[in-house]
Design a protein around this motif. Structure first.
Motif, PDB file in Angstrom:
ATOM      1  N   ALA A  47     -36.108 -10.213  12.425  1.00  0.00           N
ATOM      2  CA  ALA A  47     -36.898  -9.990  11.221  1.00  0.00           C
ATOM      3  C   ALA A  47     -36.812 -11.217  10.318  1.00  0.00           C
ATOM      4  CB  ALA A  47     -36.403  -8.757  10.479  1.00  0.00           C
ATOM      5  N   PHE A  48     -37.866 -11.450   9.563  1.00  0.00           N
ATOM      6  CA  PHE A  48     -37.892 -12.552   8.615  1.00  0.00           C
ATOM      7  C   PHE A  48     -36.952 -12.243   7.456  1.00  0.00           C
ATOM      8  CE2 PHE A  48     -39.750 -14.450   4.747  1.00  0.00           C
ATOM      9  CZ  PHE A  48     -39.542 -15.774   5.068  1.00  0.00           C
ATOM     10  N   ASP A  49     -36.126 -13.179   7.099  1.00  0.00           N
ATOM     11  CA  ASP A  49     -35.188 -13.018   5.997  1.00  0.00           C
ATOM     12  C   ASP A  49     -35.891 -13.409   4.696  1.00  0.00           C
ATOM     13  OD1 ASP A  49     -33.090 -12.886   4.241  1.00  0.00           O
ATOM     14  OD2 ASP A  49     -31.856 -14.373   5.275  1.00  0.00           O
ATOM     15  N   ALA A  52     -52.413 -18.824   5.849  1.00  0.00           N
ATOM     16  CA  ALA A  52     -51.284 -17.987   6.251  1.00  0.00           C
ATOM     17  C   ALA A  52     -50.527 -18.666   7.378  1.00  0.00           C
ATOM     18  CB  ALA A  52     -51.776 -16.615   6.689  1.00  0.00           C
ATOM     19  N   TYR A  53     -49.225 -18.789   7.209  1.00  0.00           N
ATOM     20  CA  TYR A  53     -48.354 -19.372   8.235  1.00  0.00           C
ATOM     21  C   TYR A  53     -47.701 -18.244   9.022  1.00  0.00           C
ATOM     22  CZ  TYR A  53     -48.797 -23.610   5.449  1.00  0.00           C
ATOM     23  OH  TYR A  53     -49.302 -24.690   4.764  1.00  0.00           O
ATOM     24  N   PRO A  54     -47.729 -18.296  10.355  1.00  0.00           N
ATOM     25  CA  PRO A  54     -47.131 -17.217  11.152  1.00  0.00           C
ATOM     26  C   PRO A  54     -45.608 -17.263  11.126  1.00  0.00           C
ATOM     27  CG  PRO A  54     -47.892 -18.974  12.596  1.00  0.00           C
ATOM     28  CD  PRO A  54     -48.333 -19.334  11.192  1.00  0.00           C
ATOM     29  N   VAL A  55     -45.005 -16.091  11.259  1.00  0.00           N
ATOM     30  CA  VAL A  55     -43.553 -15.973  11.415  1.00  0.00           C
ATOM     31  C   VAL A  55     -43.322 -15.458  12.829  1.00  0.00           C
ATOM     32  CG1 VAL A  55     -41.447 -14.851  10.619  1.00  0.00           C
ATOM     33  CG2 VAL A  55     -43.206 -15.528   8.967  1.00  0.00           C
ATOM     34  N   ILE A  56     -42.652 -16.255  13.649  1.00  0.00           N
ATOM     35  CA  ILE A  56     -42.440 -15.922  15.052  1.00  0.00           C
ATOM     36  C   ILE A  56     -40.951 -15.740  15.295  1.00  0.00           C
ATOM     37  CG2 ILE A  56     -42.778 -16.704  17.434  1.00  0.00           C
ATOM     38  CD1 ILE A  56     -45.078 -18.489  16.199  1.00  0.00           C
ATOM     39  N   ASP A  57     -40.567 -14.552  15.739  1.00  0.00           N
ATOM     40  CA  ASP A  57     -39.157 -14.228  15.975  1.00  0.00           C
ATOM     41  C   ASP A  57     -38.293 -14.521  14.750  1.00  0.00           C
ATOM     42  OD1 ASP A  57     -39.568 -13.308  18.555  1.00  0.00           O
ATOM     43  OD2 ASP A  57     -39.271 -15.282  19.451  1.00  0.00           O
ATOM     44  N   GLY A  58     -38.833 -14.236  13.571  1.00  0.00           N
ATOM     45  CA  GLY A  58     -38.087 -14.438  12.340  1.00  0.00           C
ATOM     46  C   GLY A  58     -38.105 -15.855  11.810  1.00  0.00           C
ATOM     47  N   ILE A  59     -38.778 -16.768  12.521  1.00  0.00           N
ATOM     48  CA  ILE A  59     -38.802 -18.173  12.129  1.00  0.00           C
ATOM     49  C   ILE A  59     -40.201 -18.542  11.651  1.00  0.00           C
ATOM     50  CG2 ILE A  59     -38.464 -20.548  12.896  1.00  0.00           C
ATOM     51  CD1 ILE A  59     -36.621 -19.332  15.100  1.00  0.00           C
ATOM     52  N   PRO A  60     -40.335 -18.991  10.395  1.00  0.00           N
ATOM     53  CA  PRO A  60     -41.655 -19.383   9.909  1.00  0.00           C
ATOM     54  C   PRO A  60     -42.126 -20.668  10.575  1.00  0.00           C
ATOM     55  CG  PRO A  60     -40.057 -19.274   8.109  1.00  0.00           C
ATOM     56  CD  PRO A  60     -39.312 -19.067   9.370  1.00  0.00           C
ATOM     57  N   ASN A  61     -43.372 -20.661  11.034  1.00  0.00           N
ATOM     58  CA  ASN A  61     -43.982 -21.858  11.601  1.00  0.00           C
ATOM     59  C   ASN A  61     -44.778 -22.512  10.482  1.00  0.00           C
ATOM     60  OD1 ASN A  61     -45.422 -23.808  12.926  1.00  0.00           O
ATOM     61  ND2 ASN A  61     -46.006 -22.520  14.641  1.00  0.00           N
TER      62      ASN A  61
END
Length: 114
Positions: free
Chosen positions: A48-50, A83-92
């Motif tokens: 999850a994104f922190d 919008a920037y994607p968040v993949i596996d909790g890591i923002p791209n």
């Protein structure tokens, strides 16, 4: 001052730790430090994104703060409409990876302001 030969001998005598040694040390340190608010925080999915990162992250283009949209799992720059994607909790945060948001959001903001 060390001569070049003496410096070489000193450097040859020292060895950098292997990557596995460094990894073990990092894991040991992180495992030994409990989170300060661990009891208060609800259980999260493993990737999850922190949201605490929002305090530090800014849009790489405008340098403005971002907001997290959980329904799309993206970091949003309302000002630029991207919008920037968040993949596996890591923002791209690579601008080329961002998507342009629909113009409906801007129209909605305009009607809210008037």
């Amino acid at each position: 001052m060390l001569s070049a030969g003496r410096l070489g001998a000193v450097l040859r005598g020292t060895r950098a730790p292997s990557s596995s040694t460094v990894a073990r040390r990092c894991l040991r340190v992180s495992a030994s430090r409990p989170a300060a608010d661990e009891s208060e925080r609800p259980a999260e999915p493993p990737h999850a994104f922190d949201r605490a990162l929002l305090e530090f992250l800014v849009c790489p283009l405008s340098k403005k703060p971002l907001r997290y949209e959980a329904s799309t799992n993206e970091l949003i720059n309302d000002e630029l409409g991207i919008a920037y994607p968040v993949i596996d909790g890591i923002p791209n945060m690579i601008p080329q990876a961002a998507r342009m948001m629909a113009h409906q959001n801007k129209k909605q903001e305009d009607t809210e302001q008037h």
